[in-house]
Design a protein around this motif. Structure first.
Motif, PDB file in Angstrom:
ATOM      1  N   ARG A 145       0.823  -1.200   0.000  1.00  0.00           N
ATOM      2  CA  ARG A 145       0.000   0.000   0.000  1.00  0.00           C
ATOM      3  C   ARG A 145       0.862   1.256   0.000  1.00  0.00           C
ATOM      4  NH1 ARG A 145      -4.576  -0.926   4.420  1.00  0.00           N
ATOM      5  NH2 ARG A 145      -2.682  -0.836   5.641  1.00  0.00           N
ATOM      6  N   ARG A 196       2.040   1.777  -3.437  1.00  0.00           N
ATOM      7  CA  ARG A 196       0.962   2.258  -4.306  1.00  0.00           C
ATOM      8  C   ARG A 196       0.665   3.735  -4.075  1.00  0.00           C
ATOM      9  NH1 ARG A 196      -3.411  -2.611  -4.331  1.00  0.00           N
ATOM     10  NH2 ARG A 196      -2.275  -3.917  -5.801  1.00  0.00           N
ATOM     11  N   VAL A 197       0.681   4.158  -2.822  1.00  0.00           N
ATOM     12  CA  VAL A 197       0.430   5.567  -2.524  1.00  0.00           C
ATOM     13  C   VAL A 197       1.488   6.425  -3.218  1.00  0.00           C
ATOM     14  CG1 VAL A 197       0.368   7.300  -0.678  1.00  0.00           C
ATOM     15  CG2 VAL A 197      -0.812   5.120  -0.373  1.00  0.00           C
ATOM     16  N   LEU A 256       3.337   5.537  -5.781  1.00  0.00           N
ATOM     17  CA  LEU A 256       3.160   5.371  -7.225  1.00  0.00           C
ATOM     18  C   LEU A 256       2.075   6.304  -7.748  1.00  0.00           C
ATOM     19  CD1 LEU A 256       3.873   3.668  -9.793  1.00  0.00           C
ATOM     20  CD2 LEU A 256       1.976   2.183  -9.134  1.00  0.00           C
ATOM     21  N   TYR A 257       0.937   6.338  -7.083  1.00  0.00           N
ATOM     22  CA  TYR A 257      -0.154   7.222  -7.512  1.00  0.00           C
ATOM     23  C   TYR A 257       0.240   8.695  -7.375  1.00  0.00           C
ATOM     24  CZ  TYR A 257      -3.012   2.994  -7.425  1.00  0.00           C
ATOM     25  OH  TYR A 257      -3.514   1.737  -7.649  1.00  0.00           O
ATOM     26  N   ILE A 267       2.348   9.434 -10.367  1.00  0.00           N
ATOM     27  CA  ILE A 267       1.507   9.520 -11.566  1.00  0.00           C
ATOM     28  C   ILE A 267       0.806  10.874 -11.620  1.00  0.00           C
ATOM     29  CG2 ILE A 267      -0.592   8.613 -12.640  1.00  0.00           C
ATOM     30  CD1 ILE A 267       0.387   5.790 -11.680  1.00  0.00           C
ATOM     31  N   LEU A 268       0.300  11.350 -10.490  1.00  0.00           N
ATOM     32  CA  LEU A 268      -0.359  12.656 -10.470  1.00  0.00           C
ATOM     33  C   LEU A 268       0.622  13.801 -10.727  1.00  0.00           C
ATOM     34  CD1 LEU A 268      -2.938  12.157  -7.599  1.00  0.00           C
ATOM     35  CD2 LEU A 268      -3.408  12.431 -10.039  1.00  0.00           C
ATOM     36  N   ILE A 324       7.895   7.603  -9.459  1.00  0.00           N
ATOM     37  CA  ILE A 324       7.346   6.309  -9.890  1.00  0.00           C
ATOM     38  C   ILE A 324       8.430   5.241  -9.824  1.00  0.00           C
ATOM     39  CG2 ILE A 324       6.460   5.030 -11.892  1.00  0.00           C
ATOM     40  CD1 ILE A 324       4.961   7.682 -12.639  1.00  0.00           C
ATOM     41  N   GLY A 354      -1.092  14.901  -5.867  1.00  0.00           N
ATOM     42  CA  GLY A 354       0.132  14.109  -5.989  1.00  0.00           C
ATOM     43  C   GLY A 354       1.098  14.370  -4.862  1.00  0.00           C
ATOM     44  N   LEU A 378      -0.115  12.712  -1.641  1.00  0.00           N
ATOM     45  CA  LEU A 378       0.168  11.281  -1.638  1.00  0.00           C
ATOM     46  C   LEU A 378       1.654  11.009  -1.410  1.00  0.00           C
ATOM     47  CD1 LEU A 378      -2.128  10.034  -4.537  1.00  0.00           C
ATOM     48  CD2 LEU A 378      -2.490   9.794  -2.076  1.00  0.00           C
TER      49      LEU A 378
END
Length: 131
Positions: free
Chosen positions: A8, A11-12, A14-15, A18-19, A66, A105, A108
């Motif tokens: 998790r 993923r946080v 990573l997102y 991405i943002l 990322i 972004g 996160l």
């Protein structure tokens, strides 16, 4: 449970990356359409500051986040360093990109970076107590 938490956290981050990339693309597109090469206020007043080079910078920074998110540090000190680096890069990426998009972004990246740094400190303290 530990694997689930690590996944998790990744993923946080990573997102968040991405943002940040998305914010860079917005900055590049809006800034390019307005003819801004560096970093100028958005003519529409929606995205903060935009520009071609600012957008490229945000895309590069988001891509680095990322990449970092996909490579779990092993040692506790590495987790602390990578966590802090994620926070700093996320902040810089949001500044360089279109702020409206980059705000989510950077938030996160803050959550993931602090989460990872706290995990690193916790592991380091546990290792120290164990001997």
């Amino acid at each position: 449970m530990g694997h689930r938490m690590r996944l998790r956290c990744e993923r946080v981050a990573l997102y968040g990356g991405i943002l940040i990339v998305a914010s860079g693309l917005v900055s590049l597109w809006v800034g390019g359409r307005a003819g801004y090469m560096l970093y100028e206020p958005d003519p529409g007043g929606v995205f903060g500051h935009v520009g071609v080079w600012a957008g490229v910078t945000a895309v590069v920074i988001g891509s680095a986040i990322i990449w970092i998110a996909r490579h779990e540090p092993v040692t506790p000190i590495a987790k602390v360093v990578v966590g802090l680096l994620t926070v700093v890069l996320g902040h810089l990426g949001a500044i360089a990109g279109a702020l409206l998009v980059g705000t989510a972004g950077v938030l996160l990246c803050y959550v993931a970076g602090i989460w990872l740094a706290v995990r690193g400190v916790s592991e380091w303290r546990r290792q120290k107590r164990a001997g």
